[in-house]
Structures are given as C-alpha cells and as structure tokens.
Design an enzyme around this catalytic site. Structure first.
Site, short mmCIF file in Angstrom:
data_model
loop_
_atom_site.label_atom_id
_atom_site.label_comp_id
_atom_site.label_asym_id
_atom_site.label_seq_id
_atom_site.Cartn_x
_atom_site.Cartn_y
_atom_site.Cartn_z
N HIS A 125 0.83 -1.20 0.00
CA HIS A 125 0.00 0.00 0.00
C HIS A 125 0.87 1.26 0.00
O HIS A 125 0.63 2.20 -0.77
CB HIS A 125 -0.92 0.01 1.22
CG HIS A 125 -2.20 -0.75 1.00
ND1 HIS A 125 -2.23 -1.98 0.39
CD2 HIS A 125 -3.49 -0.45 1.32
CE1 HIS A 125 -3.50 -2.41 0.34
NE2 HIS A 125 -4.27 -1.49 0.89
N HIS B 186 0.86 -2.37 9.18
CA HIS B 186 2.28 -2.64 8.99
C HIS B 186 3.15 -2.07 10.11
O HIS B 186 2.74 -1.21 10.88
CB HIS B 186 2.76 -2.10 7.63
CG HIS B 186 2.29 -2.94 6.48
ND1 HIS B 186 2.91 -4.11 6.11
CD2 HIS B 186 1.25 -2.77 5.61
CE1 HIS B 186 2.27 -4.63 5.06
NE2 HIS B 186 1.26 -3.84 4.74
#
Length: 333
Positions: free
Chosen positions: A206, A295
């Site tokens: 992303h 993340h």
C-alpha cells in the site's frame, strides 16, 4: 562608478511577442547544485511522504485507541472486530475501490492531464511520447513489485527470501497435502487456499503504490503549476558537453518545435490538473491511514524506499544523463 547592468530575465522576449531564445548563462562552478538533486520545492514535496509515515506511526504508538487493541502480525492489521477506526478495516470502501485499484486512478489522472493539456503540443508530439515513456517506466516497476517478476512479484519473493512462507492452513486436509514447505509462492495464492502468509519481511504494498502513483502525478504536473503560479523552475541539467545549466536552456529548445503559444500557455496549464490533485489528495489520506493502522515501521519504510528508488531513476537521473533524457525527457521540457 559604473552602473551594474540588470540581467535579462527569462521570458522577457516571449512576453513582448518575439520568440528569439534568451541567452542563458551556464553554471559551471563546482559549487553548482547537482542535477541529480531535487529543487527546494521538489524536496519539500518529497518530504511529505516520510513525514506522513512518521506522523501515522507516531499516532499508532501514542494513541490509546490503537495501542490498547489487539494487532495481528500475520495480517499486518487490527482484527476486524477490534479495528479502532473505519479506516482500520481492510474492507473500507476507499481501500476496496481506490487503493486496491490505485494504478487505474493514477493512469486515469495521468492520461487526462497529458491529453487535455496543450503544453504537450499537437498530436503525438515529442513531449507526449516522452511522458508516455516515463509513465510506462514507472508502471513497469509497479508491475514487477506487485504483479509479476518472472514468477511471483518482487514483494512476495522478498518475503520468502527473508524466511516467510504459506502456513497455518484452515483445512487440515489441504494443510496435509501442502506439507511443511509451502508450494504457494504468492500471498494471493496462499490466502486463496485458506493459508496464512507469515514469517518474512512484508514490504508494504500500500505504501509503495500510494507513494509511487501520487509522486508520478506530482512530478508530471509540477512544471505546469510553477508556471501558472509564477514560481521559479530551479531544475538543473547536464548538457552534452558536460556543463551544468538551467533547465530553461533545454526547455527553450523544445518549445521551438512544438508550436506552443507561450503567450497563452499559462491560461491552459490547469487543464487536467484538478483531477490529478484530487487523486493525489486521496492517496495522501490513505497513506496516512496506512501509516496509522497497518504494517510495522520498517515495512512502511521499505515500501517508501522501493518507490523512491525508481522515481529517482525516472525523474532525476535523466537530468544528469543527456542520453537517457533524450528518451525519457523531463516534465515540462
């Protein structure tokens, strides 16, 4: 005392109706800024990306709404039932219809900009072809990292190289057939059979996508914005003889063969820019949400590094390498 003569400003000949190229002094001083480095304005724009990741990461660390809820290292997100925000859900509408197909929106904004903006000249002009080459170069890197690279994409290959594999099958029979070592080489294939993709370093796809796509649009539209707002274009280039000069030298050469009306150029440079700015703004917001809810710090950093490395090769390296600049060109030149 002799009166110091005021240097001629670039553009004086163009605004008074003549089209003779201005005399541009070459900057050959050893102290001249390297063509490979960003201008002050470019450095400011580039700094937005690490600053956004830092801001989101700090928020995720300090905010009680994220710090005190469970986090899954396997999925790199909060479990849906504990998600602290709508944007912390992987199935939020912006993630599904915007980020997941982010390269479509990047392509749409880029296409409209180069098709509707008369700064690129008429038809299949040199400027438009070089812009297409830049787009294809960046698209190639996006495909290598996220889609296919002689097999699994590079993100998945790196995950396996750092010890990751597909494991923890939900179906006991499927798990038995798979054995201890995975036969699934991509995260998508692993999840499709009910497995968990874990154990390695997961470069944030992303972060990579959002930075790569939005920065591509930024670099392409920035020359148009600087002209429209009367800002100075401080880019430097290396000429064929090795001398360092202002980009205005090459820009003037290019304009002579495009048939662009410089007197009306500022009034047309905003065409196609609004959509690009809208796409970039939403990408920035989703980058902030990714930094806050998904993340680890290092996974986000490697996503940024992978995007920046290729962007430098497409938008900064040609400034100092005339042969490469002849193929990829430079935005606005």
């Amino acid at each position: 005392m002799a009166t110091r003569r005021k240097p001629q400003q670039y553009g004086d000949d163009l605004t008074n109706g003549t089209h003779s190229p201005p005399v541009m002094p070459l900057q050959t001083s050893p102290a001249a800024r390297s063509p490979f480095l960003p201008t002050r304005l470019e450095a400011l724009l580039i700094s937005i990306y690490p600053s956004t990741l830092l801001l989101g990461s700090i928020f995720s660390t300090l905010s009680s709404s994220t710090r005190n809820v469970p986090y899954s290292a396997t999925s790199q997100s909060h479990p849906p039932e504990f998600a602290p925000s709508y944007f912390a859900h992987k199935k939020n509408i912006f993630n599904i219809y915007f980020v997941k197909v982010g390269w479509f929106w990047t392509t749409l904004a880029f296409s409209i900009f180069i098709l509707l903006n008369p700064d690129f000249g008429r038809g299949l002009s040199r400027r438009r072809i070089q812009a297409l080459f830049r787009y294809l170069s960046v698209t190639f890197w996006w495909m290598c990292m996220t889609q296919w690279f002689f097999g699994a994409p590079l993100i998945d290959q790196y995950f396996r190289f750092t010890g990751g594999q597909c494991q923890l099958m939900r179906d006991p029979e499927a798990r038995k057939q798979m054995g201890d070592k995975t036969e699934y080489f991509t995260a998508a294939a692993c999840k499709a059979v009910g497995g968990s993709w874990k154990g390695g370093h997961d470069i944030s796809g992303h972060v990579f996508l959002l930075i790569l796509g939005s920065a591509l649009l930024w670099f392409e539209i920035l020359p148009a914005l600087t002209r429209a707002e009367g800002l100075r274009d401080g880019r430097k280039i290396t000429l064929d003889d090795g001398k360092i000069a202002s980009v205005a030298v090459e820009k003037q050469r290019g304009l002579s063969g495009l048939g662009v009306d410089m007197k009306n150029e500022d009034g047309t440079t905003r065409k196609g820019v609004k959509l690009a700015i809208g796409v970039m703004a939403l990408m920035w917001w989703m980058l902030l949400m990714t930094a806050a809810y998904f993340h680890t710090w290092f996974e986000k950093f490697t996503g940024l590094a992978m995007a920046f490395a290729w962007l430098w090769g497409v938008y900064f390296l040609p400034r100092g390498v005339p042969a490469l600049r002849a193929v990829l060109g430079m935005p606005g030149v």
